[in-house]
Design an enzyme around this catalytic site. Structure first.
Site, PDB file in Angstrom:
ATOM      1  N   LYS A  93     100.142  -6.028  24.056  1.00 41.39           N
ATOM      2  CA  LYS A  93      99.723  -4.831  24.788  1.00 41.39           C
ATOM      3  C   LYS A  93     100.440  -4.863  26.133  1.00 41.39           C
ATOM      4  O   LYS A  93     100.719  -5.938  26.679  1.00 41.39           O
ATOM      5  CB  LYS A  93      98.205  -4.870  25.016  1.00 41.39           C
ATOM      6  CG  LYS A  93      97.597  -3.529  25.283  1.00 41.39           C
ATOM      7  CD  LYS A  93      97.105  -2.877  24.004  1.00 41.39           C
ATOM      8  CE  LYS A  93      96.385  -1.582  24.297  1.00 41.39           C
ATOM      9  NZ  LYS A  93      95.727  -1.022  23.124  1.00 41.39           N
ATOM     10  N   GLY A 196      80.876  11.694  21.721  1.00 39.88           N
ATOM     11  CA  GLY A 196      82.285  11.854  22.098  1.00 39.88           C
ATOM     12  C   GLY A 196      83.011  12.588  20.988  1.00 39.88           C
ATOM     13  O   GLY A 196      83.311  12.006  19.945  1.00 39.88           O
ATOM     14  N   VAL A 197      83.224  13.893  21.201  1.00 39.35           N
ATOM     15  CA  VAL A 197      83.915  14.671  20.161  1.00 39.35           C
ATOM     16  C   VAL A 197      85.258  15.145  20.705  1.00 39.35           C
ATOM     17  O   VAL A 197      85.561  16.328  20.765  1.00 39.35           O
ATOM     18  CB  VAL A 197      83.040  15.827  19.621  1.00 39.35           C
ATOM     19  CG1 VAL A 197      82.051  15.297  18.603  1.00 39.35           C
ATOM     20  CG2 VAL A 197      82.287  16.560  20.729  1.00 39.35           C
ATOM     21  N   GLY A 198      86.046  14.154  21.119  1.00 39.05           N
ATOM     22  CA  GLY A 198      87.413  14.421  21.581  1.00 39.05           C
ATOM     23  C   GLY A 198      88.351  14.414  20.387  1.00 39.05           C
ATOM     24  O   GLY A 198      88.008  14.894  19.303  1.00 39.05           O
ATOM     25  N   LYS A 199      89.526  13.809  20.577  1.00 41.25           N
ATOM     26  CA  LYS A 199      90.566  13.866  19.529  1.00 41.25           C
ATOM     27  C   LYS A 199      90.058  13.274  18.214  1.00 41.25           C
ATOM     28  O   LYS A 199      90.167  13.880  17.159  1.00 41.25           O
ATOM     29  CB  LYS A 199      91.822  13.125  20.004  1.00 41.25           C
ATOM     30  CG  LYS A 199      92.542  13.821  21.156  1.00 41.25           C
ATOM     31  CD  LYS A 199      93.900  13.253  21.428  1.00 41.25           C
ATOM     32  CE  LYS A 199      93.856  11.852  22.017  1.00 41.25           C
ATOM     33  NZ  LYS A 199      93.307  11.790  23.394  1.00 41.25           N
ATOM     34  N   VAL A 200      89.485  12.070  18.270  1.00 39.21           N
ATOM     35  CA  VAL A 200      89.026  11.428  17.039  1.00 39.21           C
ATOM     36  C   VAL A 200      87.687  12.015  16.586  1.00 39.21           C
ATOM     37  O   VAL A 200      87.508  12.366  15.415  1.00 39.21           O
ATOM     38  CB  VAL A 200      88.869   9.896  17.231  1.00 39.21           C
ATOM     39  CG1 VAL A 200      88.357   9.256  15.946  1.00 39.21           C
ATOM     40  CG2 VAL A 200      90.181   9.257  17.653  1.00 39.21           C
ATOM     41  N   GLY A 201      86.750  12.126  17.522  1.00 40.07           N
ATOM     42  CA  GLY A 201      85.388  12.551  17.186  1.00 40.07           C
ATOM     43  C   GLY A 201      85.335  13.889  16.462  1.00 40.07           C
ATOM     44  O   GLY A 201      84.578  14.057  15.507  1.00 40.07           O
ATOM     45  N   HIS A 202      86.182  14.832  16.876  1.00 37.27           N
ATOM     46  CA  HIS A 202      86.048  16.156  16.234  1.00 37.27           C
ATOM     47  C   HIS A 202      86.596  16.142  14.810  1.00 37.27           C
ATOM     48  O   HIS A 202      86.064  16.814  13.928  1.00 37.27           O
ATOM     49  CB  HIS A 202      86.614  17.275  17.120  1.00 37.27           C
ATOM     50  CG  HIS A 202      88.010  17.676  16.858  1.00 37.27           C
ATOM     51  ND1 HIS A 202      89.085  17.047  17.443  1.00 37.27           N
ATOM     52  CD2 HIS A 202      88.524  18.645  16.066  1.00 37.27           C
ATOM     53  CE1 HIS A 202      90.190  17.622  17.032  1.00 37.27           C
ATOM     54  NE2 HIS A 202      89.891  18.593  16.188  1.00 37.27           N
TER      55      HIS A 202
HETATM   56  N1  LIG Z   1      93.075   8.289  19.285  1.00 34.04           N
HETATM   57  C1  LIG Z   1      93.199   7.262  18.473  1.00 34.04           C
HETATM   58  O1  LIG Z   1      94.003   7.268  17.522  1.00 34.04           O
HETATM   59  C2  LIG Z   1      92.313   6.043  18.651  1.00 34.04           C
HETATM   60  C3  LIG Z   1      92.590   4.887  17.894  1.00 34.04           C
HETATM   61  C4  LIG Z   1      91.736   3.786  18.016  1.00 34.04           C
HETATM   62  C5  LIG Z   1      90.675   3.833  18.909  1.00 34.04           C
HETATM   63  N2  LIG Z   1      90.455   4.958  19.654  1.00 34.04           N
HETATM   64  C6  LIG Z   1      89.314   4.961  20.575  1.00 34.04           C
HETATM   65  O2  LIG Z   1      88.403   6.003  20.200  1.00 34.04           O
HETATM   66  C7  LIG Z   1      87.791   6.550  21.352  1.00 34.04           C
HETATM   67  C8  LIG Z   1      88.034   8.054  21.392  1.00 34.04           C
HETATM   68  O3  LIG Z   1      89.433   8.286  21.430  1.00 34.04           O
HETATM   69  P1  LIG Z   1      90.016   9.760  21.533  1.00 34.04           P
HETATM   70  O4  LIG Z   1      91.473   9.627  21.285  1.00 34.04           O
HETATM   71  O5  LIG Z   1      89.210  10.675  20.697  1.00 34.04           O
HETATM   72  O6  LIG Z   1      89.769  10.067  23.071  1.00 34.04           O
HETATM   73  P2  LIG Z   1      89.460  11.473  23.756  1.00 34.04           P
HETATM   74  O7  LIG Z   1      89.628  11.257  25.209  1.00 34.04           O
HETATM   75  O8  LIG Z   1      90.213  12.575  23.088  1.00 34.04           O
HETATM   76  O9  LIG Z   1      87.905  11.717  23.400  1.00 34.04           O
HETATM   77  C9  LIG Z   1      86.871  11.046  24.020  1.00 34.04           C
HETATM   78  C10 LIG Z   1      85.754  12.048  24.223  1.00 34.04           C
HETATM   79  O10 LIG Z   1      84.629  11.358  24.755  1.00 34.04           O
HETATM   80  C11 LIG Z   1      84.047  12.158  25.751  1.00 34.04           C
HETATM   81  N3  LIG Z   1      83.258  11.306  26.632  1.00 34.04           N
HETATM   82  C12 LIG Z   1      83.667  10.543  27.683  1.00 34.04           C
HETATM   83  N4  LIG Z   1      82.620   9.914  28.230  1.00 34.04           N
HETATM   84  C13 LIG Z   1      81.522  10.279  27.517  1.00 34.04           C
HETATM   85  C14 LIG Z   1      80.159   9.966  27.613  1.00 34.04           C
HETATM   86  N5  LIG Z   1      79.687   9.127  28.551  1.00 34.04           N
HETATM   87  N6  LIG Z   1      79.309  10.524  26.736  1.00 34.04           N
HETATM   88  C15 LIG Z   1      79.754  11.387  25.795  1.00 34.04           C
HETATM   89  N7  LIG Z   1      81.047  11.712  25.654  1.00 34.04           N
HETATM   90  C16 LIG Z   1      81.921  11.183  26.509  1.00 34.04           C
HETATM   91  C17 LIG Z   1      85.206  12.841  26.419  1.00 34.04           C
HETATM   92  O11 LIG Z   1      84.804  14.006  27.126  1.00 34.04           O
HETATM   93  C18 LIG Z   1      86.106  13.146  25.220  1.00 34.04           C
HETATM   94  O12 LIG Z   1      85.830  14.432  24.676  1.00 34.04           O
HETATM   95  C19 LIG Z   1      88.376   5.794  22.546  1.00 34.04           C
HETATM   96  O13 LIG Z   1      87.527   4.699  22.847  1.00 34.04           O
HETATM   97  C20 LIG Z   1      89.693   5.254  22.016  1.00 34.04           C
HETATM   98  O14 LIG Z   1      90.090   4.087  22.686  1.00 34.04           O
HETATM   99  C21 LIG Z   1      91.237   6.065  19.541  1.00 34.04           C
END
Ligand SMILES: NC(=O)c1ccc[n+]([C@@H]2O[C@H](COP(=O)([O-])OP(=O)(O)OC[C@H]3O[C@@H](n4cnc5c(N)ncnc54)[C@H](O)[C@@H]3O)[C@@H](O)[C@H]2O)c1
Length: 368
Positions: A93, A196-202
């Site tokens: 990393k 958390g319904v960001g990139k992965v959550g949604h």
């Molecule tokens: N994107 C990937 O491919 C990937 C791969 C492995 C792990 N992850 C992990 O998964 C998690 C989500 O990643 P992502 O890419 O969706 O990120 P993202 O930033 O797109 O989504 C995260 C979401 O969480 C919300 N959030 C932040 N704090 C919060 C809280 N206290 N309560 C409720 N919601 C909250 C944010 O507003 C956002 O919508 C992260 O921990 C990331 O490290 C992501």
């Protein structure tokens, strides 16, 4: 891993590196480029299984020691994640010290190019990718100086956004959890809370709804919640994560926001019988995995179920093929089941079982 929080942010880092269980890294590179202002740390934990693979975090660390400690922790975590995902990659990393949002675009490009030259100087021992604070467009810049760069845009031979396969993998981990606990992989009729319904959550919510689950969501960003409820008015919204985890009748809790979701405050009040989500480093400190087991909450280890993203970036090195990657990410179902079986056999929590399996794979590779 269960003990990723153990590296101190101080001069003790060197002692930790050489003498503690959290250490054992092969190589740590401190990078400085005065012209661009780059200050970065590249940590290679292990290359036993192949070139170290892991993303680049761009973050305004309070001190250089904190940056080194974070790089060491994250690199070690990648060794375990890559080993469990069955990849022929070790763990590494990099962290860039600075605020990516406070830097002017031209200077950022110079900094990323300098960073790319440092990664290139390792001759392929380290393969980089995106992480917090770095994006596909940034990896396109790094790739101009370094061929060992993944997470690039499709226009540049990359695979683009990794969240689609990360969500798919988490969904497979959830199906395996349902199989283990309830004897059937379907989530139809189960209630799943996604924090958390960001990139992965949604994307995860879409899988759950397609499978017939009832879904409860929460997010600190209103737009993120609205994106879901506009499309799916049947989804329930919880006021915040605390309300979500206390929801009556919740079967599964999916932490998909930040790390540390499972801690001394949250674990005692969880109503769910399963925790399975995308967030990295969900266990706030060593011992939380035992607290979960004591409450009979089944924990699907984070680095096992969220490996879809790293499976995708590893594939970029061979010319990205979405179907090949999806087939590999689908194996997260079997891997998760194998971890639960090992945990039962050894009488240990699943997080510890996952660590044992990953360590075994690395040890076997070292002996060959
Ligand atoms: N994107 C990937 O491919 C990937 C791969 C492995 C792990 N992850 C992990 O998964 C998690 C989500 O990643 P992502 O890419 O969706 O990120 P993202 O930033 O797109 O989504 C995260 C979401 O969480 C919300 N959030 C932040 N704090 C919060 C809280 N206290 N309560 C409720 N919601 C909250 C944010 O507003 C956002 O919508 C992260 O921990 C990331 O490290 C992501």
């Amino acid at each position: 891993m269960t003990d990723v929080t153990g590296v101190p942010a101080s001069a003790d880092v060197l002692r930790t590196l050489f003498h503690s269980e959290q250490g054992g890294h092969e190589q740590v590179v401190i990078c400085q480029d005065r012209a661009s202002g780059l200050k970065a740390v590249i940590a290679l934990h292990s290359t036993a299984l192949g070139p170290a693979l892991g993303g680049t975090r761009f973050y305004p660390y309070a001190s250089e020691e904190e940056a080194v400690a974070d790089a060491l922790n994250l690199a070690r975590g990648m060794s375990y994640k890559n080993a469990m995902a069955g990849l022929d990659h070790g763990g590494g990393k990099a962290v860039i010290i600075g605020d990516p949002d406070a830097i002017e675009a031209g200077q950022k490009a110079e900094l990323l190019l300098a960073y790319g030259r440092f990664v290139a100087s390792l001759g392929g021992r380290y393969v980089t990718a995106c992480d917090v604070g770095t994006y596909v467009a940034d990896m396109d810049v790094v790739a101009r100086e370094c061929r060992w760069t993944t997470g690039r845009s499709p226009e540049n031979g990359g695979a683009g956004d990794s969240s689609v396969l990360t969500a798919f993998g988490v969904f497979q981990g959830m199906r395996a959890s349902a199989q283990h606990l309830w004897g059937d992989p379907t989530l139809c009729g189960r209630t799943v809370g996604v924090a958390g319904v960001g990139k992965v959550g949604h994307h995860l919510v879409e899988h759950l709804l397609s499978d017939g689950a009832e879904v409860v969501v929460t997010d600190v960003r209103e737009e993120s919640v609205r994106r879901i409820t506009d499309r799916h008015p049947e989804v329930t919204v919880a006021a915040d994560t605390d309300a979500l985890i206390r929801t009556e009748g919740l079967d599964i809790y999916a932490p998909c926001a930040l790390g540390g979701a499972l801690n001394d405050e949250s674990v005692p009040v969880l109503t769910a019988k399963v925790v399975c989500g995308a967030a990295n480093n969900q266990l706030a400190h060593p011992g939380v995995e035992k607290d979960l087991a004591d409450r009979s909450v089944l924990y699907a280890p984070d680095y096992v179920v969220n490996a879809g993203g790293v499976i995708q970036v590893a594939d970029e090195l061979h010319g990205f093929d979405f179907d090949r990657c999806k087939a590999k990410a689908a194996k997260i179902f079997d891997t998760t089941l194998a971890i639960f079986a090992r945990a039962k056999l050894d009488g240990i929590p699943p997080a510890a079982a996952a660590d044992r399996i990953a360590e075994q794979r690395m040890a076997d590779a070292r002996r060959r």
